[in-house]
Design an enzyme around this catalytic site. Structure first.
Site, PDB file in Angstrom:
ATOM      1  N   ARG A 120     -13.965   1.827  95.124  1.00 61.07           N
ATOM      2  CA  ARG A 120     -13.580   0.399  94.980  1.00 61.07           C
ATOM      3  C   ARG A 120     -13.399  -0.006  93.520  1.00 61.07           C
ATOM      4  O   ARG A 120     -13.494  -1.166  93.159  1.00 61.07           O
ATOM      5  CB  ARG A 120     -14.598  -0.526  95.649  1.00 61.07           C
ATOM      6  CG  ARG A 120     -14.748  -0.260  97.121  1.00 61.07           C
ATOM      7  CD  ARG A 120     -15.404  -1.429  97.840  1.00 61.07           C
ATOM      8  NE  ARG A 120     -15.545  -1.106  99.254  1.00 61.07           N
ATOM      9  CZ  ARG A 120     -16.589  -0.480  99.759  1.00 61.07           C
ATOM     10  NH1 ARG A 120     -17.597  -0.144  98.985  1.00 61.07           N
ATOM     11  NH2 ARG A 120     -16.632  -0.212 101.030  1.00 61.07           N
ATOM     12  N   LYS A 142      -0.377  -4.081  86.681  1.00 62.54           N
ATOM     13  CA  LYS A 142       0.308  -3.756  87.943  1.00 62.54           C
ATOM     14  C   LYS A 142       0.182  -2.259  88.166  1.00 62.54           C
ATOM     15  O   LYS A 142       0.533  -1.460  87.294  1.00 62.54           O
ATOM     16  CB  LYS A 142       1.792  -4.120  87.871  1.00 62.54           C
ATOM     17  CG  LYS A 142       2.086  -5.561  88.236  1.00 62.54           C
ATOM     18  CD  LYS A 142       3.581  -5.791  88.387  1.00 62.54           C
ATOM     19  CE  LYS A 142       3.873  -7.241  88.700  1.00 62.54           C
ATOM     20  NZ  LYS A 142       5.314  -7.530  88.726  1.00 62.54           N
ATOM     21  N   GLU A 184      13.952  -3.417  77.880  1.00 62.03           N
ATOM     22  CA  GLU A 184      12.807  -4.294  78.186  1.00 62.03           C
ATOM     23  C   GLU A 184      12.391  -5.091  76.941  1.00 62.03           C
ATOM     24  O   GLU A 184      11.946  -6.224  77.046  1.00 62.03           O
ATOM     25  CB  GLU A 184      11.616  -3.486  78.727  1.00 62.03           C
ATOM     26  CG  GLU A 184      11.875  -2.781  80.057  1.00 62.03           C
ATOM     27  CD  GLU A 184      11.896  -3.701  81.284  1.00 62.03           C
ATOM     28  OE1 GLU A 184      11.622  -4.920  81.155  1.00 62.03           O
ATOM     29  OE2 GLU A 184      12.205  -3.185  82.375  1.00 62.03           O
ATOM     30  N   LYS A 226       4.376 -10.466  76.601  1.00 61.89           N
ATOM     31  CA  LYS A 226       3.875  -9.974  77.894  1.00 61.89           C
ATOM     32  C   LYS A 226       2.402 -10.347  78.086  1.00 61.89           C
ATOM     33  O   LYS A 226       2.009 -10.818  79.156  1.00 61.89           O
ATOM     34  CB  LYS A 226       4.068  -8.465  78.018  1.00 61.89           C
ATOM     35  CG  LYS A 226       3.461  -7.936  79.308  1.00 61.89           C
ATOM     36  CD  LYS A 226       4.307  -7.047  80.128  1.00 61.89           C
ATOM     37  CE  LYS A 226       3.742  -6.932  81.539  1.00 61.89           C
ATOM     38  NZ  LYS A 226       4.337  -5.897  82.327  1.00 61.89           N
ATOM     39  N   GLU A 236       0.960 -12.924  89.491  1.00 64.00           N
ATOM     40  CA  GLU A 236       2.352 -13.326  89.728  1.00 64.00           C
ATOM     41  C   GLU A 236       2.497 -14.423  90.784  1.00 64.00           C
ATOM     42  O   GLU A 236       3.213 -14.285  91.762  1.00 64.00           O
ATOM     43  CB  GLU A 236       3.186 -12.096  90.104  1.00 64.00           C
ATOM     44  CG  GLU A 236       4.680 -12.335  89.845  1.00 64.00           C
ATOM     45  CD  GLU A 236       5.505 -11.050  89.852  1.00 64.00           C
ATOM     46  OE1 GLU A 236       5.191 -10.149  89.062  1.00 64.00           O
ATOM     47  OE2 GLU A 236       6.457 -10.986  90.620  1.00 64.00           O
ATOM     48  N   ARG A 240       4.747 -15.477  85.682  1.00 64.15           N
ATOM     49  CA  ARG A 240       4.916 -14.024  85.483  1.00 64.15           C
ATOM     50  C   ARG A 240       6.269 -13.525  86.011  1.00 64.15           C
ATOM     51  O   ARG A 240       6.804 -12.541  85.514  1.00 64.15           O
ATOM     52  CB  ARG A 240       3.767 -13.258  86.150  1.00 64.15           C
ATOM     53  CG  ARG A 240       3.855 -11.774  85.909  1.00 64.15           C
ATOM     54  CD  ARG A 240       2.569 -11.053  86.248  1.00 64.15           C
ATOM     55  NE  ARG A 240       2.720  -9.642  85.979  1.00 64.15           N
ATOM     56  CZ  ARG A 240       1.720  -8.795  85.820  1.00 64.15           C
ATOM     57  NH1 ARG A 240       0.486  -9.218  85.914  1.00 64.15           N
ATOM     58  NH2 ARG A 240       1.948  -7.525  85.585  1.00 64.15           N
ATOM     59  N   ASN A 244      10.742 -10.566  85.228  1.00 68.81           N
ATOM     60  CA  ASN A 244      11.710  -9.805  86.020  1.00 68.81           C
ATOM     61  C   ASN A 244      13.152 -10.215  85.725  1.00 68.81           C
ATOM     62  O   ASN A 244      14.050  -9.945  86.527  1.00 68.81           O
ATOM     63  CB  ASN A 244      11.406  -9.980  87.509  1.00 68.81           C
ATOM     64  CG  ASN A 244      10.078  -9.359  87.864  1.00 68.81           C
ATOM     65  OD1 ASN A 244       9.824  -8.201  87.537  1.00 68.81           O
ATOM     66  ND2 ASN A 244       9.206 -10.126  88.487  1.00 68.81           N
ATOM     67  N   HIS A 247      16.074  -8.007  86.647  1.00 67.97           N
ATOM     68  CA  HIS A 247      15.558  -6.934  87.503  1.00 67.97           C
ATOM     69  C   HIS A 247      16.055  -7.003  88.950  1.00 67.97           C
ATOM     70  O   HIS A 247      16.132  -5.973  89.615  1.00 67.97           O
ATOM     71  CB  HIS A 247      14.024  -6.922  87.478  1.00 67.97           C
ATOM     72  CG  HIS A 247      13.466  -6.315  86.214  1.00 67.97           C
ATOM     73  ND1 HIS A 247      13.750  -6.827  84.966  1.00 67.97           N
ATOM     74  CD2 HIS A 247      12.677  -5.232  86.000  1.00 67.97           C
ATOM     75  CE1 HIS A 247      13.139  -6.089  84.049  1.00 67.97           C
ATOM     76  NE2 HIS A 247      12.484  -5.115  84.650  1.00 67.97           N
ATOM     77  N   HIS A 251      17.379  -3.611  89.871  1.00 71.33           N
ATOM     78  CA  HIS A 251      16.787  -2.818  90.964  1.00 71.33           C
ATOM     79  C   HIS A 251      17.851  -2.480  92.002  1.00 71.33           C
ATOM     80  O   HIS A 251      17.871  -1.372  92.540  1.00 71.33           O
ATOM     81  CB  HIS A 251      15.658  -3.593  91.657  1.00 71.33           C
ATOM     82  CG  HIS A 251      14.388  -3.621  90.856  1.00 71.33           C
ATOM     83  ND1 HIS A 251      13.488  -4.654  90.928  1.00 71.33           N
ATOM     84  CD2 HIS A 251      13.867  -2.733  89.973  1.00 71.33           C
ATOM     85  CE1 HIS A 251      12.464  -4.407  90.113  1.00 71.33           C
ATOM     86  NE2 HIS A 251      12.675  -3.251  89.520  1.00 71.33           N
ATOM     87  N   HIS A 264      16.036   3.126  84.657  1.00 65.67           N
ATOM     88  CA  HIS A 264      15.618   1.749  84.924  1.00 65.67           C
ATOM     89  C   HIS A 264      16.136   0.779  83.845  1.00 65.67           C
ATOM     90  O   HIS A 264      16.753  -0.237  84.150  1.00 65.67           O
ATOM     91  CB  HIS A 264      14.089   1.698  85.023  1.00 65.67           C
ATOM     92  CG  HIS A 264      13.536   0.335  85.192  1.00 65.67           C
ATOM     93  ND1 HIS A 264      13.687  -0.385  86.353  1.00 65.67           N
ATOM     94  CD2 HIS A 264      12.857  -0.473  84.329  1.00 65.67           C
ATOM     95  CE1 HIS A 264      13.109  -1.570  86.214  1.00 65.67           C
ATOM     96  NE2 HIS A 264      12.602  -1.650  84.989  1.00 65.67           N
TER      97      HIS A 264
HETATM   98  N1  GLY Z   1       7.097  -5.600  84.782  1.00 65.95           N
HETATM   99  C1  GLY Z   1       6.889  -6.903  85.248  1.00 65.95           C
HETATM  100  C2  GLY Z   1       5.459  -7.327  85.304  1.00 65.95           C
HETATM  101  O1  GLY Z   1       4.596  -6.653  84.768  1.00 65.95           O
HETATM  102  O2  GLY Z   1       5.162  -8.335  85.884  1.00 65.95           O
END
Ligand code: GLY
Length: 357
Positions: A120, A142, A184, A226, A236, A240, A244, A247, A251, A264
């Site tokens: 956990r 993430k 990015e 960031k 998010e 946040r 994107n 993206h 994507h 990417h």
């Molecule tokens: N790459 C987008 C984020 O970390 O939210």
């Protein structure tokens, strides 16, 4: 001079250090104390010299184990996830032990997800070795793996204990990957960071030539944006989403090419062109501002052609986006330069027009 930043809230706050030769005792020792065992996870695309360097720095203070995955997106599999968990259990790792991810986004994502779920949650450190991972995936917590139904569909928000960004590792990064990572960086300039925008315009040539000092500065400015955004909105639920920018289309372009044709960052550059055009069509930015966006991307030599992408072919991917909420597509658009907004109120015709060259 080393630069540092912090991200994360309260108990989950972590230090990000950015400098050349950052993989050092000085930076790692405080993160390693109180850990007996360390599992170092990397892949065979990462120069073995870097992995050896990290292992050597970790060694006297902790016992080091290593797992080297086969490089590529396929490494983020359920099978590898299970394999790493079994390795940890077989070697009696407990909650006081540690995982160190040394690699690009793939390694960081699977290592972080293992760390979030083994017993956990055990602690982990990110040592990103690509520009893309340094300015994006290593910060913000993430973590994810892929399942048959799609990329990153299983994961967790789980902050690392620290992030070590060593700019010297970029010297061994293939040029194409380095340039894709710059997409990015440029994204942060478009969505929020005016100083970064100016720097990118002023030092384009130096950046493309990997000038150490200026690279350190643009990584710092990217992560300043960031870190601020992910600290405000860890899971998010709001702001946040602006990370994107470009993206949704990026994507879709990557998925359309089955993730084989285009990197990417290259897809995100095309996606930012589309999102900027839609922002212009929706009267959120002027033609002059839209041209500024395109000029910056072109100066960094991104291929912005869209002719091979038909709207009807991309549409299914666009509408499978994670930013769909209650059936509505949310787009990240520019409302002035260096000021992104998330909106679901736009003319759907703009989507199609945005994809026209
Ligand atoms: N790459 C987008 C984020 O970390 O939210």
């Amino acid at each position: 001079m080393a630069k540092e930043l912090f991200a994360g809230q309260r108990k989950n706050k972590y230090r990000i250090v950015i400098s050349k030769n950052a993989i050092s005792k000085k930076n790692l020792a405080p993160l390693l104390k109180n850990h007996n065992k360390t599992l170092l996870i990397s892949d065979d695309g990462v120069p073995s010299k870097i992995v050896r360097e990290v292992a050597a720095v970790c060694k006297p203070s902790t016992k080091v184990f290593k797992i080297i995955l086969k490089h590529g997106e396929q490494a983020k599999s359920v099978q590898n996830f299970q394999k790493i968990l079994n390795f940890l259990a077989d070697n009696n790792f407990d909650r006081t032990d540690l995982i160190v991810a040394v690699g690009g986004g793939v390694v960081g994502d699977i290592s972080g997800f293992v760390a979030s779920s083994y017993l956990r949650g055990i602690q982990f450190i990110q040592i990103p070795t690509t520009l893309l991972a340094q300015v994006d995936s290593s910060v913000g917590g993430k973590t994810a793996i892929n399942i048959v139904a799609g990329k990153n569909l299983v994961g967790a928000f789980y902050n690392p204990k620290g992030v070590i960004i060593d700019t010297t590792v970029l010297n061994s990064l293939p040029n194409r990957e380095f340039k894709a990572g710059l997409a990015e960086v440029i994204k942060y300039a478009f969505i929020q960071n005016k100083s970064l925008f100016s720097l990118l315009k002023k030092y384009t040539k130096k950046i493309l030539l990997k000038d150490q000092k200026i690279i350190e500065e643009i990584i710092f400015l990217s992560l300043q944006t960031k870190a601020m955004i992910v600290t405000k909105d860890e899971k998010e639920n709001g702001i946040r989403a602006i990370l994107n920018f470009g993206h949704t289309f990026g994507h879709a372009i990557e998925a359309h090419g089955k993730y084989k044709k285009i990197l990417h960052g290259e897809a995100v550059a095309k996606g930012m062109k589309v999102a900027s055009k839609i922002s212009y069509l929706e009267n959120l930015i002027s033609e002059k501002e839209h041209k500024e966006v395109i000029a910056l991307l072109q100066n960094f030599e991104f291929d912005l052609s869209l002719e091979q992408y038909k709207y009807r072919e991309l549409k299914p991917y666009i509408f499978r986006d994670k930013k769909i909420k209650a059936g509505k597509l949310n787009l990240v658009l520019l409302n002035k330069l260096s000021n992104a907004v998330v909106t679901n109120s736009f003319d759907t015709k703009s989507l199609q027009k945005g994809l026209q060259d």
